[in-house]
Design an enzyme around this catalytic site. Structure first.
Site, short mmCIF file in Angstrom:
data_model
loop_
_atom_site.label_atom_id
_atom_site.label_comp_id
_atom_site.label_asym_id
_atom_site.label_seq_id
_atom_site.Cartn_x
_atom_site.Cartn_y
_atom_site.Cartn_z
CG ASP A 188 35.13 28.58 38.07
OD1 ASP A 188 34.91 27.36 38.03
OD2 ASP A 188 34.25 29.44 37.86
CB THR A 231 30.36 27.41 32.58
OG1 THR A 231 30.31 28.24 33.73
CG2 THR A 231 31.33 26.28 32.83
CG ASP A 245 30.00 27.58 38.39
OD1 ASP A 245 31.01 28.08 37.87
OD2 ASP A 245 29.61 26.43 38.18
P1 ADP Z 1 32.20 32.58 33.08
O1 ADP Z 1 31.32 31.54 33.68
O2 ADP Z 1 32.02 32.66 31.59
O3 ADP Z 1 33.62 32.46 33.49
P2 ADP Z 1 32.15 34.94 34.74
O4 ADP Z 1 30.96 35.45 35.46
O5 ADP Z 1 33.23 34.31 35.53
O6 ADP Z 1 31.62 33.96 33.62
O7 ADP Z 1 32.74 36.18 33.90
C1 ADP Z 1 33.88 36.04 33.14
C2 ADP Z 1 34.13 37.26 32.27
O8 ADP Z 1 34.35 38.43 33.08
C3 ADP Z 1 35.37 37.06 31.45
O9 ADP Z 1 35.14 37.50 30.14
C4 ADP Z 1 36.40 37.92 32.15
O10 ADP Z 1 37.43 38.34 31.29
C5 ADP Z 1 35.53 39.07 32.60
N1 ADP Z 1 36.17 39.89 33.65
C6 ADP Z 1 36.74 39.47 34.79
N2 ADP Z 1 37.26 40.50 35.50
C7 ADP Z 1 36.99 41.62 34.78
C8 ADP Z 1 37.25 43.02 34.97
N3 ADP Z 1 37.89 43.45 36.06
N4 ADP Z 1 36.82 43.87 34.02
C9 ADP Z 1 36.17 43.43 32.94
N5 ADP Z 1 35.89 42.15 32.70
C10 ADP Z 1 36.29 41.23 33.60
MG MG Z 2 34.44 32.64 35.35
#
Ligand code: ADP
Ligand code: MG
Length: 491
Positions: free
Chosen positions: A361, A82, A49
């Site tokens: 989240d 975030t 996170d």
């Molecule tokens: P954040 O803290 O910004 O939420 P995350 O590590 O949770 O960071 O990553 C979120 C990103 O990953 C978002 O842009 C989401 O759309 C993307 N994402 C989630 N699942 C997939 C997937 N299966 N394929 C491609 N992108 C994805």
């Molecule tokens: Mg996320």
């Protein structure tokens, strides 16, 4: 003051921000890695996170601290996104540096960035995905890449059920118990008391029972130690007896009500407990005010202030459940109420903490969409569409600010680029392919290249994207406005 053509203050701040962003960017997306953080006391946190990582990093640099603020704002507004907000801010700043090299003044960069943000905000609503809102997919997108992913179907369903039951993520109660399997987590439609019945011998096997709520105490009034009351011995004992008598009256009212269980906010005198116990009535005492309120909601009643005659009892089911050596009372009614408690299990306290952060989240994004937020394609697909829109319209602005708008577009594309890169694929190739195909294509994290985000069911709330861009722009322009760093004398 001499004009500083190199914008040294800005460059120093940008360097500090870049360093901090580079630690979180590898966590972005489904293939993002976790970070293990150790504090001076040897406490370990393993997390994916962004906001948690930044909170734990003790960066002394003021500009880095401003970036940490961005992730906190994002977390407060939207629960999720975030890391994205921080990655965008880092890229906006890094691109600003390139613009300085080309001779742009920080104020011109700021002007272009602000203009770009306004263009994005105006255009974003047109990118909403039509059709039914996919709450399950929203939850799944939020948890991919987190430790929760192993049970994603289950977790997504739990999140949707929880928000359907309580309405808003801020009203979700969680009971987290270490020493279990995540897959056994469940939603309890009722209120959980972190208390045991005073007598300890109630069965509470989940049978129907009658409950009375008293929003007060059942003890004698204590003399306030600071107040000097002068009474002679005789009148003191009558005073005391009056207190006792009132207590006895209260106890009788409780017996007359037909209650099997009395739940009381404050203390209950032991004689009252014994008196009631002899009549098979159990007492639960010292229940927090907020829990009393939730019990009232569950039963659709207002708790009594003091016991009186003709009190109405509420039909309830109470069950004692023991998790990790702690007894809990699970209290529920047949009525449809908005009280629900998410019971989460995890192997150890630290895995459980990460499970809880993932749930926060996912519950948050489901709550946003369930409460009316539109949805957009995830995987950075929406960012690429926004960037294309900016490039197509940047020339309207003209002049040097146009270059800043293009740099802003490039920064937005760092989201899909980083997602692809973290999955071991080429960032530039992915972004170029996405630009070429447009929506709904996003990065294919398994094989590289691009993939239809509708097929993959990768969606996120529109306000998540909007807020990530706004907060990143805000902190970037704030940092670019700083043209001098002046040490303050220690306090
Ligand atoms: P954040 O803290 O910004 O939420 P995350 O590590 O949770 O960071 O990553 C979120 C990103 O990953 C978002 O842009 C989401 O759309 C993307 N994402 C989630 N699942 C997939 C997937 N299966 N394929 C491609 N992108 C994805
Ligand atoms: Mg996320």
């Amino acid at each position: 003051m001499s004009e500083n053509k190199n914008h040294n203050a800005q460059r120093m701040n940008i360097e500090a921000v870049k360093r901090i962003v580079s630690t979180v960017r590898t966590t972005l997306g489904p293939m993002g890695m976790d970070k293990m953080m150790v504090d001076g006391g040897g406490n370990v946190i393993v997390t994916n996170d962004g906001a948690t990582i930044l909170r734990e990093l003790d960066s002394a640099h003021p500009a880095a601290k401003m970036i940490v603020e961005v992730s906190k704002v994002q977390e407060t507004n939207c629960y999720d996104g975030t890391t994205s907000s921080v990655v965008i801010a880092g890229q906006l700043l890094s691109n600003a540096e390139t613009l300085f090299d080309k001779g742009l003044h920080p104020n011109v960069v700021n002007k272009g960035y602000s203009k770009a943000r306004d263009m994005v905000q105006a255009f974003l609503p047109s990118l909403a995905v039509e059709g039914e809102r996919q709450l399950q997919s929203i939850a799944k997108t939020a948890i991919t890449g987190k430790s929760l992913e192993t049970s994603d179907q289950k977790v997504a369903q739990l999140c949707v059920d929880t928000i359907n039951a309580v309405g808003d993520a801020s009203d979700v109660r969680v009971l987290a118990a270490p020493g279990g399997a995540l897959a056994d987590s469940y939603l309890f439609n009722g209120v959980v008391l972190n208390k045991d019945v005073t007598t300890n011998d109630g069965d509470f096997k989940g049978d129907s029972t009658c409950v009375l709520l008293i929003n007060n105490g059942l003890e004698e009034q204590k003399q306030d130690g600071n107040v000097q009351v002068q009474v002679d011995a005789a009148s003191y004992s009558t005073l005391k007896n009056v207190g006792r008598e009132q207590l006895l009256d209260s106890a009788k009212h409780i017996v007359d009500s037909g209650a099997n269980v009395v739940i009381v906010r404050d203390g209950v005198h032991d004689t009252v407990v014994q008196y009631l116990r002899k009549r098979n009535i159990f007492v639960v005492r010292r229940v927090p005010e907020s829990t009393m309120k939730r019990l009232g909601n569950e039963f659709g009643v207002k708790p009594y202030h003091i016991p009186e005659s003709d009190m109405e009892v509420s039909a309830a089911v109470i069950e004692r459940r023991r998790y990790n050596d702690v007894d809990y009372l699970f209290v529920s009614s047949d009525l449809a109420s908005s009280e629900a408690t998410l019971v989460l299990f995890g192997a150890t306290q630290s895995t459980l903490d990460e499970v809880q952060r993932g749930f926060d989240d996912a519950l948050g994004v489901v709550s946003l969409v369930a409460n009316g937020d539109a949805i957009c394609y995830g995987g950075g697909a929406t960012y690429v569409a926004l960037a294309s829109h900016l490039r197509a319209n940047a020339n309207e602005v003209g002049g040097r600010a146009q270059m800043a708008i293009e740099a802003f577009a490039d920064a937005l594309e760092s989201i899909p680029g980083t997602i692809a890169e973290n999955a071991g694929h080429d960032a530039l190739d992915t972004v170029l392919a996405m630009r070429h195909s447009g929506l709904p294509f996003g990065p294919d994290i398994e094989t590289g290249g691009i993939k239809d985000m509708d097929d993959a069911q990768v969606y996120e709330p529109m306000s998540l994207i909007q807020s990530a861009i706004t907060s990143a722009t805000e902190v970037t322009t704030a940092i670019l406005r700083i043209d001098d760093i002046i040490g303050r004398r220690g306090e």
